[in-house]
Design a protein around this motif. Structure first.
Motif, mmCIF file in Angstrom:
data_model
loop_
_atom_site.group_PDB
_atom_site.id
_atom_site.type_symbol
_atom_site.label_atom_id
_atom_site.label_comp_id
_atom_site.label_asym_id
_atom_site.label_seq_id
_atom_site.Cartn_x
_atom_site.Cartn_y
_atom_site.Cartn_z
ATOM 1 N N LYS A 164 -8.365 -3.163 -13.808
ATOM 2 C CA LYS A 164 -9.564 -2.542 -14.359
ATOM 3 C C LYS A 164 -9.302 -2.039 -15.777
ATOM 4 O O LYS A 164 -10.144 -2.168 -16.663
ATOM 5 N N THR A 165 -8.139 -1.457 -15.983
ATOM 6 C CA THR A 165 -7.801 -0.883 -17.279
ATOM 7 C C THR A 165 -7.781 -1.930 -18.380
ATOM 8 O O THR A 165 -8.348 -1.731 -19.456
ATOM 9 N N PHE A 166 -7.132 -3.056 -18.114
ATOM 10 C CA PHE A 166 -6.884 -4.054 -19.159
ATOM 11 C C PHE A 166 -7.666 -5.351 -18.943
ATOM 12 O O PHE A 166 -7.383 -6.352 -19.588
ATOM 13 N N ASN A 167 -8.649 -5.341 -18.038
ATOM 14 C CA ASN A 167 -9.485 -6.502 -17.720
ATOM 15 C C ASN A 167 -8.639 -7.711 -17.319
ATOM 16 O O ASN A 167 -8.737 -8.793 -17.924
ATOM 17 N N LEU A 168 -7.854 -7.526 -16.265
ATOM 18 C CA LEU A 168 -6.974 -8.580 -15.753
ATOM 19 C C LEU A 168 -7.316 -8.941 -14.308
ATOM 20 O O LEU A 168 -6.471 -9.481 -13.584
ATOM 21 N N ALA A 169 -8.555 -8.668 -13.879
ATOM 22 C CA ALA A 169 -8.897 -8.819 -12.468
ATOM 23 C C ALA A 169 -8.657 -10.229 -11.951
ATOM 24 O O ALA A 169 -8.244 -10.425 -10.810
ATOM 25 N N GLY A 170 -8.915 -11.241 -12.788
ATOM 26 C CA GLY A 170 -8.752 -12.615 -12.338
ATOM 27 C C GLY A 170 -7.315 -13.046 -12.174
ATOM 28 O O GLY A 170 -7.058 -14.125 -11.615
ATOM 29 N N LEU A 171 -6.379 -12.225 -12.630
ATOM 30 C CA LEU A 171 -4.962 -12.575 -12.511
ATOM 31 C C LEU A 171 -4.334 -12.046 -11.221
ATOM 32 O O LEU A 171 -3.415 -12.651 -10.692
ATOM 33 N N GLY A 172 -4.779 -10.917 -10.712
ATOM 34 C CA GLY A 172 -4.332 -10.474 -9.388
ATOM 35 C C GLY A 172 -2.926 -9.928 -9.335
ATOM 36 O O GLY A 172 -2.016 -10.595 -8.848
ATOM 37 N N ALA A 173 -2.741 -8.713 -9.838
ATOM 38 C CA ALA A 173 -1.456 -8.017 -9.699
ATOM 39 C C ALA A 173 -1.740 -6.555 -9.392
ATOM 40 O O ALA A 173 -2.387 -5.875 -10.183
ATOM 41 N N SER A 174 -1.295 -6.100 -8.237
ATOM 42 C CA SER A 174 -1.502 -4.719 -7.817
ATOM 43 C C SER A 174 -0.218 -4.207 -7.182
ATOM 44 O O SER A 174 0.732 -4.965 -6.968
ATOM 45 N N VAL A 175 -0.208 -2.911 -6.861
ATOM 46 C CA VAL A 175 0.995 -2.333 -6.281
ATOM 47 C C VAL A 175 0.623 -1.194 -5.343
ATOM 48 O O VAL A 175 -0.329 -0.448 -5.594
ATOM 49 N N ALA A 176 1.337 -1.104 -4.247
ATOM 50 C CA ALA A 176 1.256 0.053 -3.355
ATOM 51 C C ALA A 176 2.484 0.914 -3.608
ATOM 52 O O ALA A 176 3.612 0.402 -3.645
ATOM 53 N N ILE A 177 2.270 2.202 -3.797
ATOM 54 C CA ILE A 177 3.369 3.153 -4.024
ATOM 55 C C ILE A 177 3.499 3.997 -2.761
ATOM 56 O O ILE A 177 2.580 4.735 -2.404
ATOM 57 N N ILE A 178 4.643 3.871 -2.087
ATOM 58 C CA ILE A 178 4.816 4.494 -0.770
ATOM 59 C C ILE A 178 6.182 5.173 -0.722
ATOM 60 O O ILE A 178 7.225 4.502 -0.633
ATOM 61 N N ALA A 179 6.190 6.493 -0.772
ATOM 62 C CA ALA A 179 7.454 7.239 -0.792
ATOM 63 C C ALA A 179 8.130 7.263 0.575
ATOM 64 O O ALA A 179 9.363 7.224 0.667
ATOM 65 N N ASN A 180 7.342 7.344 1.636
ATOM 66 C CA ASN A 180 7.867 7.469 2.991
ATOM 67 C C ASN A 180 8.435 6.117 3.450
ATOM 68 O O ASN A 180 7.685 5.147 3.596
ATOM 69 N N PRO A 181 9.736 6.019 3.709
ATOM 70 C CA PRO A 181 10.319 4.714 4.077
ATOM 71 C C PRO A 181 9.767 4.151 5.382
ATOM 72 O O PRO A 181 9.608 2.941 5.522
ATOM 73 N N ARG A 182 9.430 5.021 6.338
ATOM 74 C CA ARG A 182 8.870 4.545 7.599
ATOM 75 C C ARG A 182 7.468 3.975 7.370
ATOM 76 O O ARG A 182 7.106 2.919 7.913
#
Length: 380
Positions: free
Chosen positions: A232-250
């Motif tokens: 959304k920030t850089f208008n790259l929606a058609g490229l498809g790169a996201s990330v989940a940030i999860i501190a809890n290892p379980r």
């Protein structure tokens, strides 16, 4: 300005989903959350360089990409995360679906504000989960959830709280106090939290500040999946790169296990684009925010001058949530579509009295759309 956001790029005959919806029709598309701005030159240059290599086999996430994201979260939001917390995804919507399936059982309910970006509800429905909606109301010109009201509806089988911060639609940037109220509820009832923060860089209101939910305290960190993307920030929606940030290892293990065999890895070009954007794109972003802020301010004045329409200025995003209940029409979405302006129907978000307008476009195009809307209202 070093970057020209007034440039009108012809997307009507391109592969744009946004524009192809109204192919061969005289309708201005201001619906899906995809801006009409050319992406930052640093991204385009990086992609050209990678394409010139000519080989596009399976890739790996560059170590520098994780480092860049960690530094970005630290510098922009004072949130200290670690590279091993990161799970890269080919799109944020897949993160909503994986969170729903990984963090709840079929008999458990999902708590979520409403109206809300439709993919939240679709994720719950696809997984066969029931939902407990938390109504959003205007409070001092900000859309806020009625947390006190929903407490009376809790039955004990709720397990996942799904947030959108900044909120889509409405553009609310939650304050620390507001987020802490959510956290108190999640902690009291032992809920996991999935926080979609894809619009976090698009803060338009002076003085507003994005606070990642997981950064509130250690308990919040251990119960939260945070979803981010440069799209959304850089208008790259058609490229498809996201990330989940999860501190809890379980929690992270459960999330990754749910992805196995279903969610593909991120392609080499999206990874290149994300790296370039997060490394070198901020000068472009500063000017983008100035342009969007001016569009927002102009649009708010124009909409509120039209009979039957009301709008509060969103604190973030490039998405206007417009109350059309004052129009004497059965379906405001169809009304404006027939007038040549393609908006997002409010019913998709949970309230058919509203429409959502994407002002991530040139002022010239926005002015043409408002002229059509004004003419339609005046002609009845």
């Amino acid at each position: 300005m070093a970057f020209n956001f007034d440039e009108c790029i012809d997307r009507r005959h391109s592969d744009s989903h946004k524009w192809q919806k109204y192919a061969n029709k005289d309708v201005i598309p201001l619906w899906v959350a995809d801006t009409d701005f050319r992406s930052p030159p640093c991204v385009i240059d990086a992609l050209h360089q990678r394409v010139s290599h000519g080989v596009f086999g399976y890739g790996v996430v560059p170590q520098k990409l994780g480092t860049l994201l960690c530094e970005r979260m630290r510098d922009r939001y004072q949130w200290h995360i670690k590279p091993d917390w990161l799970v890269f995804l080919p799109g944020l919507v897949s993160g909503l679906n994986i969170s729903t399936r990984a963090l709840t059982e079929r008999e458990q309910r999902i708590v979520l504000p409403a109206p809300l970006y439709p993919q939240f509800g679709k994720a719950a429905k696809s997984a066969g989960r029931q939902q407990l909606p938390v109504s959003m109301h205007l409070v001092n010109d900000r859309w806020l959830p009625d947390i006190d009201g929903v407490i009376q509806q809790i039955e004990g089988n709720e397990k996942l709280l799904m947030l959108c911060n900044p909120h889509n639609p409405g553009g609310t940037v939650y304050t620390r106090q507001e987020l802490e109220k959510w956290h108190e509820l999640a902690k009291a009832h032992d809920w996991w939290v999935c926080s979609d923060e894809i619009h976090c860089d698009l803060i338009l209101e002076p003085g507003a500040r994005h606070i990642p939910f997981a950064s509130l305290n250690e308990d919040a960190a251990q119960r939260t999946v945070t979803l981010l993307s440069p799209s959304k920030t850089f208008n790259l929606a058609g490229l498809g790169a996201s990330v989940a940030i999860i501190a809890n290892p379980r929690l992270r293990q459960r999330f990754v296990a749910q992805c196995a065999g279903i969610v593909p890895s991120v392609g080499v070009l999206p990874l290149i684009a994300a790296t370039a954007a997060w490394r070198d794109g901020d000068p472009w972003l500063v000017e983008l925010l100035d342009y969007l802020r001016a569009n927002r301010n102009w649009l708010t004045t124009q909409i509120n001058a039209l009979p039957g329409l009301k709008m509060v200025a969103p604190e973030a995003t490039y998405l206007a949530w417009i109350d059309a209940a004052g129009l004497d029409v059965e379906d405001p979405f169809r009304f404006f579509e027939q007038a040549g302006v393609g908006l997002s129907p409010g019913r998709d978000f949970g309230d058919p009295r509203f429409v959502r307008l994407n002002f991530g476009c040139s002022r010239q195009l926005l002015a043409q759309a408002i002229e059509r809307m004004s003419r339609a209202i005046s002609e009845g």
